[in-house]
Design an enzyme around this catalytic site. Sequence first.
Site, PDB file in Angstrom:
ATOM      1  CB  VAL A  27     -23.270 102.763-118.095  1.00 27.98           C
ATOM      2  CG1 VAL A  27     -24.139 103.167-116.911  1.00 27.98           C
ATOM      3  CG2 VAL A  27     -21.798 103.093-117.816  1.00 27.98           C
ATOM      4  CD  GLU A  29     -17.486  97.599-121.826  1.00 24.54           C
ATOM      5  OE1 GLU A  29     -16.381  97.064-122.011  1.00 24.54           O
ATOM      6  OE2 GLU A  29     -17.882  97.923-120.699  1.00 24.54           O
ATOM      7  CE  LYS A  34     -17.973 100.383-119.044  1.00 20.71           C
ATOM      8  NZ  LYS A  34     -19.075  99.747-118.293  1.00 20.71           N
ATOM      9  CB  SER A  55     -16.717  92.955-121.250  1.00 20.70           C
ATOM     10  OG  SER A  55     -17.008  93.870-122.295  1.00 20.70           O
ATOM     11  CG  HIS A  76     -16.482  90.856-117.348  1.00 22.78           C
ATOM     12  ND1 HIS A  76     -15.737  90.105-118.220  1.00 22.78           N
ATOM     13  CD2 HIS A  76     -17.663  91.117-117.979  1.00 22.78           C
ATOM     14  CE1 HIS A  76     -16.425  89.922-119.341  1.00 22.78           C
ATOM     15  NE2 HIS A  76     -17.599  90.524-119.206  1.00 22.78           N
ATOM     16  CG  ASN A  79     -23.980  88.660-121.412  1.00 24.56           C
ATOM     17  OD1 ASN A  79     -25.086  88.363-120.989  1.00 24.56           O
ATOM     18  ND2 ASN A  79     -23.650  89.894-121.758  1.00 24.56           N
TER      19      ASN A  79
END
Length: 218
Positions: A27, A29, A34, A55, A76, A79
Amino acid sequence: MDHVTTRFRTVTTIEALSQCELIVEAVPETVALKQEVLAAAEAVAPTGVLATNTSSLSVSLIASALRRPHNLVGLHFFNPVPASELVEIVVGSTTPDSLVNLAVTWVAGLGKTSIVVKDLPGFASSRLGVALALEAMRMVEQNVASAADIDTAMTLGYRHPMGPLRTTDIVGLDVRLAIAEHLTLELGPRFAPPEILRAKIAAGELGRKTGKGFFEWK
């Protein structure tokens, strides 16, 4: 593709995760969000391992809201996830070695490569990646070169698979801003977001998801 999609099942309730062996939260940041999602998952899947895809946020802080904080590890996925071979395994203050070893096995099973990092602001990939992206933004702001040429400098000059500005568009400019602001608080003004980032977000240019960021997206 069909043989892959048949292995997935989409659900709309936390309760449907009760039999999962591993639950990875992804979800936005925000620590409180979280914590809320992971606490709900813990309640319905008491034997499952929990992971956060954060992240930059503290895994230890996220874990502090759980009844079993030792059952959380950071995973993590870097991307863009489909193309990237990297997964950071973030070790919180209560994460046992046995869970870290399990995580290494899971990542290898996905055909990706893991690195194990301490639970410090930005970990390894975000700390380095955001620093590079912010400097690239400043260069655009100062008319050093175009966004495309700055990215080409990194893809051809340094053999990066994707330039920092195109990566920012894929991650989302709003996500980059949130991470940069967090790292500024934790590590100091060298991570201060440039004005061009704030201006683009104010204009609704969030990257690929809105069709425009530092690049135009079809």
